[in-house]
Design an enzyme around this catalytic site. Structure first.
Site, PDB file in Angstrom:
ATOM      1  N   GLU A 178      -0.801   1.054  -5.145  1.00 27.79           N
ATOM      2  CA  GLU A 178      -1.033   0.285  -4.718  1.00 27.79           C
ATOM      3  C   GLU A 178      -1.244  -1.193  -5.381  1.00 27.79           C
ATOM      4  OE1 GLU A 178      -4.289   0.670  -1.609  1.00 27.79           O
ATOM      5  OE2 GLU A 178      -3.924   3.058  -1.820  1.00 27.79           O
ATOM      6  N   HIS A 223       0.613  -1.093   0.477  1.00 33.79           N
ATOM      7  CA  HIS A 223       0.022   0.063   0.105  1.00 33.79           C
ATOM      8  C   HIS A 223       1.002   1.483  -0.135  1.00 33.79           C
ATOM      9  CE1 HIS A 223      -3.491   2.648   1.482  1.00 33.79           C
ATOM     10  NE2 HIS A 223      -4.005   2.158   1.820  1.00 33.79           N
TER      11      HIS A 223
HETATM   12  O1  TA6 Z   1      -6.094   1.859  -0.250  1.00 31.29           O
HETATM   13  C1  TA6 Z   1      -6.929   3.005  -0.315  1.00 31.29           C
HETATM   14  C2  TA6 Z   1      -7.158   2.460   0.668  1.00 31.29           C
HETATM   15  O2  TA6 Z   1      -9.187   1.467   1.366  1.00 31.29           O
HETATM   16  C3  TA6 Z   1      -8.828   3.848   1.320  1.00 31.29           C
HETATM   17  O3  TA6 Z   1     -10.726   3.961   1.726  1.00 31.29           O
HETATM   18  C4  TA6 Z   1      -8.367   4.648   2.821  1.00 31.29           C
HETATM   19  O4  TA6 Z   1      -8.920   3.763   3.538  1.00 31.29           O
HETATM   20  C5  TA6 Z   1      -6.696   4.142   3.480  1.00 31.29           C
HETATM   21  O5  TA6 Z   1      -6.349   3.129   2.273  1.00 31.29           O
HETATM   22  C6  TA6 Z   1      -5.871   3.660   4.436  1.00 31.29           C
HETATM   23  O6  TA6 Z   1      -6.484   3.265   4.916  1.00 31.29           O
HETATM   24  P1  TA6 Z   1      -5.566   2.829   6.410  1.00 31.29           P
HETATM   25  O7  TA6 Z   1      -6.442   1.728   7.134  1.00 31.29           O
HETATM   26  O8  TA6 Z   1      -4.501   2.888   6.407  1.00 31.29           O
HETATM   27  O9  TA6 Z   1      -6.257   4.130   6.646  1.00 31.29           O
END
Ligand code: TA6
Length: 301
Positions: free
Chosen positions: A273, A170
């Site tokens: 990601e 991510h």
């Molecule tokens: O990858 C995008 C996502 O799923 C968004 O919806 C947002 O929630 C982001 O990840 C960050 O997630 P986190 O749990 O690290 O705050």
């Protein structure tokens, strides 16, 4: 002998790789070689920074990131496993899986012939993690830190039944100004728009940003390019073993509601990601293994 002293004795590489106590008391690996510098937290095997020599930092880390044991760190390369996003049936389970907030072990370190540094980490399953994931499996993250950054997230199914996982690297990339970048490589791809009732749409042209953006691009194995005229560079994102690419920026309102994005931090980051999510989750036969690999490289614009 302290844990850090044991790690340095067993895995340290003089003048290249050392273990130390980072923010919040989290153990970190600091890597400095002839090609780049990088920092990795042992919690979650979470790469926090990577900067090739003569480059600006490539990976973004919030200046308000928290470094608490058991809490996710805002920025870097969080590892999402064995699911991406909210758990499909247990909403109380942690978003993006449970491995990014638990301690990992170091399993190997070495200097490579080209001067890059190799380090590998192994996730430790415990009774606590078995609550979320009652399967026999191993998870390893191998990193090659050099002029390029190569990551390999390896899932081994050591049980007697097939397992199905979602996984992701991510990654938060540093950009001069989100409003002036473009992400190429996803043209024509179908995507799930997380901000429009999960409607399925098709990408037209490069991805550009003028509002909160949260999309899961499906069935795509192509490289992506972040074109950043402000930093006069392109970041090439190569991947293998990943059928989905997620693009995310929280934009101003959501970022202001997040305690750890930092003032206007959203302007200087974009998440691209490499994942296996939604339709693209991966089934691994008993005794088999799955690799999610990425390779990041900076090119002049
Ligand atoms: O990858 C995008 C996502 O799923 C968004 O919806 C947002 O929630 C982001 O990840 C960050 O997630 P986190 O749990 O690290 O705050």
């Amino acid at each position: 002998m302290t844990e850090l002293a044991v790690l340095n004795e067993r895995f340290g590489i003089q003048d290249q790789l050392t273990f130390s106590e980072g923010s919040g008391g989290l153990a970190v690996v600091e890597i400095a070689n002839s090609l780049a510098v990088a920092t990795v937290a042992l919690q979650g095997a979470h790469l926090l920074s990577w900067t090739p020599h003569d480059e600006q930092p490539v990976i973004w880390l919030s200046r308000d990131a928290g470094f608490e044991a058991g809490q996710s760190i805002r920025g870097g390369v969080p590892v999402c496993w064995p699911w991406f996003g909210p758990h499909a049936t247990h909403p109380s389970y942690p978003a993006h899986g449970f491995v990014r907030t638990i301690p990992w072990q170091v399993s190997d370190t070495k200097t490579l012939d080209d001067g890059a540094t190799f380090v590998a980490f192994r996730m430790i399953q415990t009774d606590a993690t078995d609550v979320f994931w009652p399967h026999r499996s191993e998870l390893e993250l191998a990193m090659k830190v050099g002029a390029t950054l190569d990551l390999d997230l390896i899932t081994r199914n050591t049980g007697a039944e097939a397992i199905t996982i979602g996984d992701a690297l991510h990654t938060y990339f540093a950009v001069r100004d989100i409003r002036h970048i473009a992400v190429e490589g996803l043209e024509g791809c179908r995507y799930i728009d997380k901000l429009d009732s999960d409607k399925r749409k098709q990408q037209s042209g490069p991805v550009m940003f003028n509002a909160e953006t949260d999309r899961i691009y499906l069935d795509t194995a192509t490289d992506c390019l972040i074109n950043d005229p402000g930093l006069q560079r392109r970041i090439r994102i190569g991947k293998r073993g990943s059928r989905s690419t997620v693009v995310w920026n929280p934009w101003r309102v959501k970022a202001e509601r997040m305690a750890d994005m930092g003032k206007n931090g959203y302007l200087n980051m974009v998440c691209v990601e490499s994942t296996n999510a939604a339709d693209d989750v991966v089934t691994i036969a008993a005794g088999d293994e799955h690799h999610l690999r990425v390779s990041y490289q900076v090119e002049p614009l």
